[in-house]
Design an enzyme around this catalytic site. Sequence first.
Site, PDB file in Angstrom:
ATOM      1  N   ASP A  15      -6.752 -10.391   9.272  1.00  0.00           N
ATOM      2  CA  ASP A  15      -5.845  -9.384   9.832  1.00  0.00           C
ATOM      3  C   ASP A  15      -6.023  -8.058   9.106  1.00  0.00           C
ATOM      4  O   ASP A  15      -5.862  -7.985   7.883  1.00  0.00           O
ATOM      5  CB  ASP A  15      -4.383  -9.829   9.684  1.00  0.00           C
ATOM      6  CG  ASP A  15      -4.081 -11.119  10.424  1.00  0.00           C
ATOM      7  OD1 ASP A  15      -3.224 -11.100  11.308  1.00  0.00           O
ATOM      8  OD2 ASP A  15      -4.700 -12.153  10.105  1.00  0.00           O
TER       9      ASP A  15
ATOM     10  N   ASP B 180     -11.528 -10.931   4.852  1.00  0.00           N
ATOM     11  CA  ASP B 180     -10.133 -11.069   5.258  1.00  0.00           C
ATOM     12  C   ASP B 180     -10.107 -10.994   6.787  1.00  0.00           C
ATOM     13  O   ASP B 180     -11.074 -10.527   7.405  1.00  0.00           O
ATOM     14  CB  ASP B 180      -9.318  -9.940   4.624  1.00  0.00           C
ATOM     15  CG  ASP B 180      -7.906  -9.870   5.156  1.00  0.00           C
ATOM     16  OD1 ASP B 180      -7.204 -10.894   5.133  1.00  0.00           O
ATOM     17  OD2 ASP B 180      -7.500  -8.778   5.613  1.00  0.00           O
TER      18      ASP B 180
ATOM     19  N   ASP C  17      -8.545  -5.644   3.057  1.00  0.00           N
ATOM     20  CA  ASP C  17      -7.812  -4.406   3.344  1.00  0.00           C
ATOM     21  C   ASP C  17      -6.613  -4.190   2.429  1.00  0.00           C
ATOM     22  O   ASP C  17      -5.848  -3.249   2.638  1.00  0.00           O
ATOM     23  CB  ASP C  17      -7.348  -4.395   4.810  1.00  0.00           C
ATOM     24  CG  ASP C  17      -6.220  -5.392   5.072  1.00  0.00           C
ATOM     25  OD1 ASP C  17      -6.127  -6.408   4.357  1.00  0.00           O
ATOM     26  OD2 ASP C  17      -5.418  -5.151   6.006  1.00  0.00           O
TER      27      ASP C  17
END
Length: 226
Positions: free
Chosen positions: A17, A15, A176
């Site tokens: 961001d 991922d 996240d």
Amino acid sequence: MSGPARFSPRAVLFDLDGTLLDTIADLADAANLMLSELGRPARTQDEIHSFVGKGIPNLVRRCMTEGTRATEAEVEAAVAVFRRHYAVVNGVRTRIYPGVTDTLDAMRGRGLRLAVVTNKAEAFTLPLLERMAIAHYFDTVISGDTLAVKKPDPATVHLACERLGVAPAEALMIGDSANDALAAQGAGVPVLLVTYGYSEGVPVDTIECDGLLSNAFQALDHIVKA
């Protein structure tokens, strides 16, 4: 317990961001420039932090509607305003998380193929990777508008594996949020989650995954050297 879960991947999918890059300052700046232009009150960075994860249209919608109201037309117009501001600030205050470049170097050194799978639109993803000088690590990038669907749809993960020439069982996802976990699990890919990211306000330790990382470099503890 017998230590961290161990995997033997040929490829690792990241991922963006909240996992590789701390982009919240730029996202908050663009959001508040948008809100100011539209005559709406500013949001705190913490609020905006909890809105990040499902792409720009969702971020803008939440900025425009949480605790207040906006019509569909107003939200649609606001997305265009946000994009205009974000194109200017994208990468200005973004930082690479500690341990990330060492992790990418180590993975490259082990011959692993690497990809980014993000819900950020390609027009912002590719320039950001270049600006942060990490674009060269990745063999492919799946952005939020590469397909008609975004994470948590597993099609995004399947496409990354296809482009890297690996089966889902030969990949490992690092993210996240629940978006990352669900996309990976739906594709049959094991997933590790970082504890320092955004996760849309949901405690990351409540999300089902194969392991938690407090620093990206800990991912290497989960990878068996070939």
